[in-house]
Design a protein around this motif. Sequence first.
Motif, mmCIF file in Angstrom:
data_model
loop_
_atom_site.group_PDB
_atom_site.id
_atom_site.type_symbol
_atom_site.label_atom_id
_atom_site.label_comp_id
_atom_site.label_asym_id
_atom_site.label_seq_id
_atom_site.Cartn_x
_atom_site.Cartn_y
_atom_site.Cartn_z
ATOM 1 N N VAL A 148 0.841 -1.204 0.000
ATOM 2 C CA VAL A 148 0.000 0.000 0.000
ATOM 3 C C VAL A 148 0.876 1.254 0.000
ATOM 4 O O VAL A 148 0.616 2.213 -0.743
ATOM 5 N N ALA A 149 1.928 1.257 0.827
ATOM 6 C CA ALA A 149 2.821 2.415 0.895
ATOM 7 C C ALA A 149 3.520 2.654 -0.444
ATOM 8 O O ALA A 149 3.621 3.800 -0.914
ATOM 9 N N LEU A 150 4.009 1.583 -1.062
ATOM 10 C CA LEU A 150 4.689 1.713 -2.354
ATOM 11 C C LEU A 150 3.726 2.196 -3.440
ATOM 12 O O LEU A 150 4.076 3.058 -4.266
ATOM 13 N N LEU A 151 2.515 1.637 -3.446
ATOM 14 C CA LEU A 151 1.517 2.069 -4.426
ATOM 15 C C LEU A 151 1.186 3.548 -4.252
ATOM 16 O O LEU A 151 1.050 4.285 -5.236
ATOM 17 N N PHE A 152 1.099 3.987 -3.007
ATOM 18 C CA PHE A 152 0.773 5.391 -2.743
ATOM 19 C C PHE A 152 1.879 6.308 -3.277
ATOM 20 O O PHE A 152 1.602 7.361 -3.877
ATOM 21 N N LEU A 153 3.130 5.902 -3.073
ATOM 22 C CA LEU A 153 4.252 6.703 -3.576
ATOM 23 C C LEU A 153 4.246 6.768 -5.105
ATOM 24 O O LEU A 153 4.498 7.830 -5.694
ATOM 25 N N VAL A 154 3.952 5.634 -5.749
ATOM 26 C CA VAL A 154 3.896 5.606 -7.214
ATOM 27 C C VAL A 154 2.757 6.478 -7.727
ATOM 28 O O VAL A 154 2.901 7.200 -8.722
ATOM 29 N N VAL A 155 1.611 6.426 -7.055
ATOM 30 C CA VAL A 155 0.468 7.260 -7.451
ATOM 31 C C VAL A 155 0.831 8.737 -7.348
ATOM 32 O O VAL A 155 0.547 9.537 -8.256
ATOM 33 N N LEU A 156 1.468 9.114 -6.237
ATOM 34 C CA LEU A 156 1.882 10.511 -6.066
ATOM 35 C C LEU A 156 2.850 10.937 -7.167
ATOM 36 O O LEU A 156 2.726 12.034 -7.737
ATOM 37 N N TYR A 157 3.803 10.070 -7.465
ATOM 38 C CA TYR A 157 4.781 10.393 -8.512
ATOM 39 C C TYR A 157 4.088 10.533 -9.864
ATOM 40 O O TYR A 157 4.371 11.472 -10.631
ATOM 41 N N SER A 180 -1.942 5.857 -12.824
ATOM 42 C CA SER A 180 -1.961 6.200 -11.400
ATOM 43 C C SER A 180 -3.339 5.957 -10.797
ATOM 44 O O SER A 180 -3.469 5.498 -9.658
ATOM 45 N N ALA A 181 -4.368 6.265 -11.568
ATOM 46 C CA ALA A 181 -5.735 6.028 -11.093
ATOM 47 C C ALA A 181 -5.983 4.538 -10.876
ATOM 48 O O ALA A 181 -6.604 4.132 -9.887
ATOM 49 N N ILE A 182 -5.504 3.720 -11.809
ATOM 50 C CA ILE A 182 -5.655 2.266 -11.690
ATOM 51 C C ILE A 182 -4.936 1.759 -10.444
ATOM 52 O O ILE A 182 -5.466 0.943 -9.680
ATOM 53 N N LEU A 183 -3.715 2.257 -10.223
ATOM 54 C CA LEU A 183 -2.952 1.844 -9.051
ATOM 55 C C LEU A 183 -3.618 2.316 -7.762
ATOM 56 O O LEU A 183 -3.576 1.615 -6.742
ATOM 57 N N LEU A 184 -4.248 3.478 -7.795
ATOM 58 C CA LEU A 184 -4.959 3.967 -6.619
ATOM 59 C C LEU A 184 -6.130 3.039 -6.286
ATOM 60 O O LEU A 184 -6.399 2.762 -5.108
ATOM 61 N N GLY A 185 -6.820 2.565 -7.324
ATOM 62 C CA GLY A 185 -7.898 1.610 -7.095
ATOM 63 C C GLY A 185 -7.391 0.335 -6.444
ATOM 64 O O GLY A 185 -8.006 -0.193 -5.499
ATOM 65 N N LEU A 186 -6.242 -0.176 -6.911
ATOM 66 C CA LEU A 186 -5.636 -1.368 -6.302
ATOM 67 C C LEU A 186 -5.212 -1.079 -4.866
ATOM 68 O O LEU A 186 -5.343 -1.934 -3.982
ATOM 69 N N LEU A 187 -4.700 0.122 -4.637
ATOM 70 C CA LEU A 187 -4.307 0.529 -3.284
ATOM 71 C C LEU A 187 -5.515 0.477 -2.354
ATOM 72 O O LEU A 187 -5.426 -0.051 -1.235
ATOM 73 N N TRP A 188 -6.642 1.022 -2.796
ATOM 74 C CA TRP A 188 -7.857 1.018 -1.971
ATOM 75 C C TRP A 188 -8.308 -0.397 -1.657
ATOM 76 O O TRP A 188 -8.749 -0.693 -0.546
ATOM 77 N N ARG A 196 -9.322 15.008 -14.480
ATOM 78 C CA ARG A 196 -9.743 14.802 -13.088
ATOM 79 C C ARG A 196 -10.921 13.836 -13.010
ATOM 80 O O ARG A 196 -10.941 12.927 -12.169
ATOM 81 N N ILE A 197 -11.883 14.025 -13.898
ATOM 82 C CA ILE A 197 -13.034 13.122 -13.930
ATOM 83 C C ILE A 197 -12.596 11.715 -14.308
ATOM 84 O O ILE A 197 -13.039 10.721 -13.712
ATOM 85 N N MET A 198 -11.709 11.629 -15.303
ATOM 86 C CA MET A 198 -11.180 10.328 -15.713
ATOM 87 C C MET A 198 -10.483 9.636 -14.546
ATOM 88 O O MET A 198 -10.664 8.433 -14.316
ATOM 89 N N PHE A 223 -12.334 4.502 -9.178
ATOM 90 C CA PHE A 223 -13.568 3.879 -8.672
ATOM 91 C C PHE A 223 -13.865 2.586 -9.423
ATOM 92 O O PHE A 223 -14.314 1.600 -8.834
ATOM 93 N N ALA A 224 -13.635 2.597 -10.741
ATOM 94 C CA ALA A 224 -13.938 1.423 -11.562
ATOM 95 C C ALA A 224 -13.085 0.231 -11.142
ATOM 96 O O ALA A 224 -13.565 -0.908 -11.079
ATOM 97 N N VAL A 225 -11.807 0.477 -10.857
ATOM 98 C CA VAL A 225 -10.935 -0.613 -10.417
ATOM 99 C C VAL A 225 -11.419 -1.174 -9.084
ATOM 100 O O VAL A 225 -11.513 -2.393 -8.887
ATOM 101 N N THR A 226 -11.751 -0.280 -8.169
ATOM 102 C CA THR A 226 -12.212 -0.727 -6.849
ATOM 103 C C THR A 226 -13.563 -1.421 -6.930
ATOM 104 O O THR A 226 -13.912 -2.195 -6.030
ATOM 105 N N SER A 227 -14.316 -1.182 -7.990
ATOM 106 C CA SER A 227 -15.618 -1.835 -8.133
ATOM 107 C C SER A 227 -15.472 -3.350 -8.201
ATOM 108 O O SER A 227 -16.414 -4.080 -7.867
#
Length: 447
Positions: free
Chosen positions: A119-128, A142-150, A308-310, A316-320
């Motif tokens: 989770v920590a590594l994914l968060f850093l990659v998303v920020l980058y 980054s959005a896809i990775l954020l979904g996996l992080l969640w 931003r919308i994308m 959200f779609a990944v976390t679905s």
Amino acid sequence: MEGEKRYISAEELKEHNKSGDLWISIQGKVYDVSEWAKEHPGGEIPLLNLAGQDVTDAFLAYHPGTAWQYLDKLFTGYHLKDFEVSEVSKDYRRLVSEFAKAGMFEKKGHVALFSLTAVALLFLVVLYGVLRCDSVWAHLGSAILLGLLWMQSAYVGHDSGHYQVMTSRGYNKLAQILSGNCLTGISIAWWKWTHNAHHIACNSLDHDPDLQHIPVFAVSSHFFTSLTSSFYGRTLNFDPLARFLVSYQHWTYYPVMIVARVNLFVQTFLLLFSNRSVPDRGFNIMGILVFWTWFPLLVSCLPNWPERIMFVLASFAVTSIQHVQFTLNHFSANVYVGLPTGNDWFEKQTSGTIDISCPSMMDWFFGGLQFQLEHHLFPRLPRCHLRKVSPLVRELCKKHKLPYRSLSFWEANKSTIRTLRTAALQARDLTNPAPKNLLWEAFNTHG
């Protein structure tokens, strides 16, 4: 001596089944938990759902051996007359005892460490990806990775809510707030409130909040009678809007899952700012504020509104996928109306759950919850052991002629859609006693 024991009947025990007058039996000994119910770590609802009956199996499932020491002060002096244990309960309790002797409830492996590190590594990659990259594809990734992080963070929150994944209660609570409130925006207090009720009353249409999604979804035609939710304390009205939405639920299922997090955000706020008693309300609110600080700021760093919308929709779609998984485990399983009963607790869990079969290399993706029945039977068992105990559970179900359903992810999706479609077609039947309106008639007139 044995002759000096005082006894009450099961019928007499049933009379003590409400808040303020709440008795339960554990291994034939009767306890008055009326006052203590308010301090119960799992909340009052699980106790109310099983009030007035023997709850030995449920007690063993959710409590470590150290919990027994707290029962003596609650003992009424009564024993349950004609106390009997079913054969399936005997076998279940034997398994619990064997797992405890083997130390399996304490041996957690390094799942929490690996998950938190990921989770920590994914968060850093998303920020980058958001802050340092200009490519729209980098932002989408980054959005896809954020979904996996969640998803992974939610599994850590789930694990820490069922058993202690850290070295102390304080650190465990910190892990809950960080992985739940701070990172996902979903309160661990809300999760505990609903999840404990779900486990105890698994697939009860009027007591399990995880099946109560009117007006959007209905897994059974029983909802068409406007059932009263004992959990929410209100009627689940099957009005014209509900009939219309349910009639097309097999088509709207996946689109709704994409935005399902919005409902979880809303439910979190409704609980935290309600007049209900919420454990650690202040910490939960602080955690939610952390999420609603970093997430909007991160989104605002994207160059324009389309991106931003994308970004939000993609994450959200990944976390679905996770939201779909949660529903696959229960939507197409057997359901019932009414309170759960302690003497068929094991049977209710087997009846109301469906496993998702997958290779061991995918266990990280499903967070252990693909072994849904195993988890429901042994909720304190760390997920690293669920695959090991699965054959034992399958054997026990076969011995007692109980269902053990394990479907592939694809088969489970088909089964869920079939369940939703069946209820949808029943909802379309205009002979059902639900009010009509012009909008409903217009849609059905024109097909």
